[in-house]
Design a protein around this motif. Structure first.
Motif, PDB file in Angstrom:
ATOM      1  N   SER A 144       0.810  -1.229   0.000  1.00  0.00           N
ATOM      2  CA  SER A 144       0.000   0.000   0.000  1.00  0.00           C
ATOM      3  C   SER A 144       0.840   1.275   0.000  1.00  0.00           C
ATOM      4  CB  SER A 144      -0.932   0.006   1.226  1.00  0.00           C
ATOM      5  OG  SER A 144      -0.185  -0.168   2.416  1.00  0.00           O
ATOM      6  N   ARG A 145       2.154   1.152   0.124  1.00  0.00           N
ATOM      7  CA  ARG A 145       2.972   2.369   0.199  1.00  0.00           C
ATOM      8  C   ARG A 145       3.101   3.030  -1.174  1.00  0.00           C
ATOM      9  NH1 ARG A 145       8.256  -1.391   1.004  1.00  0.00           N
ATOM     10  NH2 ARG A 145       8.765  -1.731  -1.206  1.00  0.00           N
ATOM     11  N   THR A 146       3.270   4.350  -1.168  1.00  0.00           N
ATOM     12  CA  THR A 146       3.677   5.045  -2.393  1.00  0.00           C
ATOM     13  C   THR A 146       5.167   4.837  -2.598  1.00  0.00           C
ATOM     14  OG1 THR A 146       1.963   6.699  -2.046  1.00  0.00           O
ATOM     15  CG2 THR A 146       3.766   7.304  -3.528  1.00  0.00           C
ATOM     16  N   GLN A 147       5.904   4.948  -1.491  1.00  0.00           N
ATOM     17  CA  GLN A 147       7.350   4.730  -1.505  1.00  0.00           C
ATOM     18  C   GLN A 147       7.799   4.513  -0.061  1.00  0.00           C
ATOM     19  OE1 GLN A 147       9.462   8.451  -2.546  1.00  0.00           O
ATOM     20  NE2 GLN A 147       7.509   9.465  -2.189  1.00  0.00           N
ATOM     21  N   THR A 148       8.977   3.966   0.109  1.00  0.00           N
ATOM     22  CA  THR A 148       9.529   3.845   1.448  1.00  0.00           C
ATOM     23  C   THR A 148      10.032   5.220   1.905  1.00  0.00           C
ATOM     24  OG1 THR A 148      11.641   3.176   0.474  1.00  0.00           O
ATOM     25  CG2 THR A 148      10.198   1.422   1.269  1.00  0.00           C
ATOM     26  N   VAL A 149      10.061   5.381   3.217  1.00  0.00           N
ATOM     27  CA  VAL A 149      10.563   6.628   3.809  1.00  0.00           C
ATOM     28  C   VAL A 149      11.762   6.239   4.668  1.00  0.00           C
ATOM     29  CG1 VAL A 149       9.987   8.604   5.244  1.00  0.00           C
ATOM     30  CG2 VAL A 149       8.249   7.597   3.747  1.00  0.00           C
ATOM     31  N   PHE A 150      12.935   6.339   4.084  1.00  0.00           N
ATOM     32  CA  PHE A 150      14.139   5.763   4.668  1.00  0.00           C
ATOM     33  C   PHE A 150      14.618   6.527   5.896  1.00  0.00           C
ATOM     34  CE2 PHE A 150      18.881   5.537   4.597  1.00  0.00           C
ATOM     35  CZ  PHE A 150      19.016   4.187   4.880  1.00  0.00           C
ATOM     36  N   GLY A 151      14.721   7.842   5.747  1.00  0.00           N
ATOM     37  CA  GLY A 151      15.295   8.682   6.797  1.00  0.00           C
ATOM     38  C   GLY A 151      16.041   9.803   6.112  1.00  0.00           C
ATOM     39  N   VAL A 152      16.349  10.848   6.881  1.00  0.00           N
ATOM     40  CA  VAL A 152      16.977  12.005   6.250  1.00  0.00           C
ATOM     41  C   VAL A 152      17.864  12.712   7.275  1.00  0.00           C
ATOM     42  CG1 VAL A 152      15.124  13.641   6.842  1.00  0.00           C
ATOM     43  CG2 VAL A 152      16.456  13.999   4.776  1.00  0.00           C
ATOM     44  N   GLY A 153      18.915  13.342   6.766  1.00  0.00           N
ATOM     45  CA  GLY A 153      19.711  14.179   7.653  1.00  0.00           C
ATOM     46  C   GLY A 153      21.182  13.852   7.636  1.00  0.00           C
ATOM     47  N   ASN A 154      21.846  14.286   8.683  1.00  0.00           N
ATOM     48  CA  ASN A 154      23.289  14.133   8.845  1.00  0.00           C
ATOM     49  C   ASN A 154      23.613  12.710   9.307  1.00  0.00           C
ATOM     50  OD1 ASN A 154      25.953  14.242   9.572  1.00  0.00           O
ATOM     51  ND2 ASN A 154      25.715  15.914  11.043  1.00  0.00           N
TER      52      ASN A 154
END
Ligand code: SF4
Length: 229
Positions: free
Chosen positions: A71-81
């Motif tokens: 059901s996902r549009t895309q995975t949301v891995f993580g973001v930042g430093n």
């Protein structure tokens, strides 16, 4: 990969251990003193570390370990430093995050950015991730089996980042990370330990948008983070 028990000290104190771990992982034998070849080794470790991150993100984007992949549009891995002192962990992507592929966007994300600014951090100075990498339908709570299936991805991110402090935002994130079902009030009242890393629990920004009166308590939590860093 290191296990949680291997990581028995605060991440910030492990720079040399982490370097040796990655050297071992990549098959780089340190037969000269590290001081003699510091620049070259540092460059190689940095480049290989980036490769490890890319491989991890690719693996997550292809993950089908639980039903949420349907059901996902895309995975949301993580973001930042990726060398951040502060790692922020929320619950799961919502609608905006699922569309944009980034955690904590929308109004809750803007509030998180403001909270970070209040303790002297820009968003890109910290790392932000979630317990789940895929959005649960209708923003329902993660199922236990989904959290278990997804846990190894976050575990690997924590091992790579080696943060000084983890901030768990919201009840669900705190429960999954600390393997407890205590109330948020009880969990906020003390400092915790995640594999040797100090962990603070606070309110999820989405909750603070609904209950702005709790922002004062949230500020107390943020000050504890600031003191730890
Ligand atoms: Fe894989 Fe996690 Fe997405 Fe489930 S939520 S499909 S375990 S990445």
């Amino acid at each position: 990969m290191m296990t949680s028990s291997d990581n028995s000290q605060t991440g910030c104190m492990l720079a040399e251990d982490v370097r040796r771990y990655y050297l071992d992982t990549m098959g780089i034998q340190v037969w000269q003193s590290l001081e003699q070849q510091d620049d070259g080794v540092e460059t190689e470790v940095s480049e290989n570390r980036e490769v490890i991150w890319q491989q991890l993100e690719q693996a997550v984007s292809n993950c089908t370990k639980c039903d949420l992949h349907t059901s996902r549009t895309q995975t949301v891995f993580g973001v930042g430093n990726k060398n951040a002192d502060l790692l922020i962990i929320g619950e799961a992507p919502g609608r905006d995050e699922d569309v944009q592929g980034e955690p904590f966007v929308g109004r809750a994300g803007q509030l998180l950015n403001a909270m970070l600014a209040a303790i002297g951090f820009q968003r890109d100075q910290v790392y932000i991730a979630n317990i789940l990498k895929c959005r649960p339908p209708d923003n329902r709570d993660p199922k236990p089996e989904e959290a278990v299936a997804c846990s190894s991805w976050l575990q690997q991110q924590i091992e790579l980042i080696q943060p000084c402090v983890i901030l768990a935002l919201g009840r669900i994130a705190a429960h999954k990370l600390l393997n407890t079902d205590q109330s948020l009030a009880a969990l906020r009242s003390k400092q915790h330990d995640y594999a040797g890393i100090p962990l603070i629990v606070s309110y999820h920004p989405a909750y603070l948008l609904r209950k702005p009166i709790e922002k004062r308590k949230s500020w107390q939590d943020l000050k504890r983070i600031k003191n730890l860093l």
